[in-house]
Design an enzyme around this catalytic site. Structure first.
Site, PDB file in Angstrom:
ATOM      1  N   ASN A   1      23.874  -9.737 -36.929  1.00 14.04           N
ATOM      2  CA  ASN A   1      23.737  -9.447 -38.345  1.00 14.04           C
ATOM      3  C   ASN A   1      22.278  -9.117 -38.637  1.00 14.04           C
ATOM      4  O   ASN A   1      21.376  -9.849 -38.219  1.00 14.04           O
ATOM      5  CB  ASN A   1      24.178 -10.656 -39.177  1.00 14.04           C
ATOM      6  CG  ASN A   1      25.666 -10.937 -39.028  1.00 14.04           C
ATOM      7  OD1 ASN A   1      26.474 -10.010 -39.029  1.00 14.04           O
ATOM      8  ND2 ASN A   1      26.036 -12.202 -38.892  1.00 14.04           N
TER       9      ASN A   1
ATOM     10  N   HIS B   1      19.225 -12.721 -33.046  1.00 12.70           N
ATOM     11  CA  HIS B   1      20.232 -13.435 -32.265  1.00 12.70           C
ATOM     12  C   HIS B   1      21.481 -12.599 -32.150  1.00 12.70           C
ATOM     13  O   HIS B   1      21.819 -11.843 -33.059  1.00 12.70           O
ATOM     14  CB  HIS B   1      20.548 -14.806 -32.868  1.00 12.70           C
ATOM     15  CG  HIS B   1      20.919 -14.786 -34.321  1.00 12.70           C
ATOM     16  ND1 HIS B   1      19.984 -14.658 -35.324  1.00 12.70           N
ATOM     17  CD2 HIS B   1      22.124 -14.866 -34.931  1.00 12.70           C
ATOM     18  CE1 HIS B   1      20.607 -14.673 -36.499  1.00 12.70           C
ATOM     19  NE2 HIS B   1      21.905 -14.782 -36.291  1.00 12.70           N
TER      20      HIS B   1
ATOM     21  N   ASP C   1      26.794 -22.263 -31.342  1.00 10.48           N
ATOM     22  CA  ASP C   1      26.603 -22.207 -32.796  1.00 10.48           C
ATOM     23  C   ASP C   1      27.044 -23.538 -33.410  1.00 10.48           C
ATOM     24  O   ASP C   1      28.071 -24.105 -33.024  1.00 10.48           O
ATOM     25  CB  ASP C   1      27.403 -21.038 -33.386  1.00 10.48           C
ATOM     26  CG  ASP C   1      26.961 -20.696 -34.793  1.00 10.48           C
ATOM     27  OD1 ASP C   1      26.384 -19.607 -34.984  1.00 10.48           O
ATOM     28  OD2 ASP C   1      27.188 -21.512 -35.721  1.00 10.48           O
TER      29      ASP C   1
END
Ligand code: 5GP
Ligand code: ZN
Length: 112
Positions: free
Chosen positions: A85, A98, A29
């Site tokens: 999410n 993801h 990330d």
């Protein structure tokens, strides 16, 4: 399609890869929220958990079969969290499915 993670999967935008095969890609990330913060994506565009169908069963299973391999590679033997999410209330910002792998420290006990 103007999708950031499709472009990362296609190699059009660079990423720090930690795992790749014909179906999925895992990369670090860009704004890590833990010492280890990796994103695991399918190469095919799926917008979110809400768009997963029976046609994706083998792909989703494959992602969860590979996650322990990535965790071991990252020395997360003390544990880690997997998060996806989905939608506005969850704060999804990239609309390509993801799974976040978070670890490398004792994580917050707060989930929401
Ligand atoms: P979401 O908020 O949708 O669950 O997660 C999107 C994640 O993608 C965020 O944690 C964000 O830091 C990460 N991200 C956004 N743009 C990029 C990028 O260009 N490269 C990488 N490696 N991560 C990104
Ligand atoms: Zn996409």
């Amino acid at each position: 399609m103007d999708c950031l993670f499709c472009k990362i999967a296609a190699g059009e935008i660079p990423s720090t890869k930690v795992y790749e095969d014909d179906q999925i890609l895992a990369f670090r990330d860009i704004a890590p929220q833990a010492p280890t913060h990796i994103l695991v994506i399918p190469k095919v565009h799926i917008a979110s958990v809400n768009e997963i169908t029976g046609a994706h069963s083998a792909l989703i299973a494959h992602i969860f079969e590979v996650i322990p391999t990535i965790a071991a590679q990252e020395q997360l033997e003390n544990g880690y969290r997997v998060v996806s999410n989905c939608g506005a209330d969850a704060g999804q910002t990239v609309h390509h499915l993801h799974f976040h792998i978070l670890g490398g420290k004792t994580l917050s006990t707060e989930m929401a």
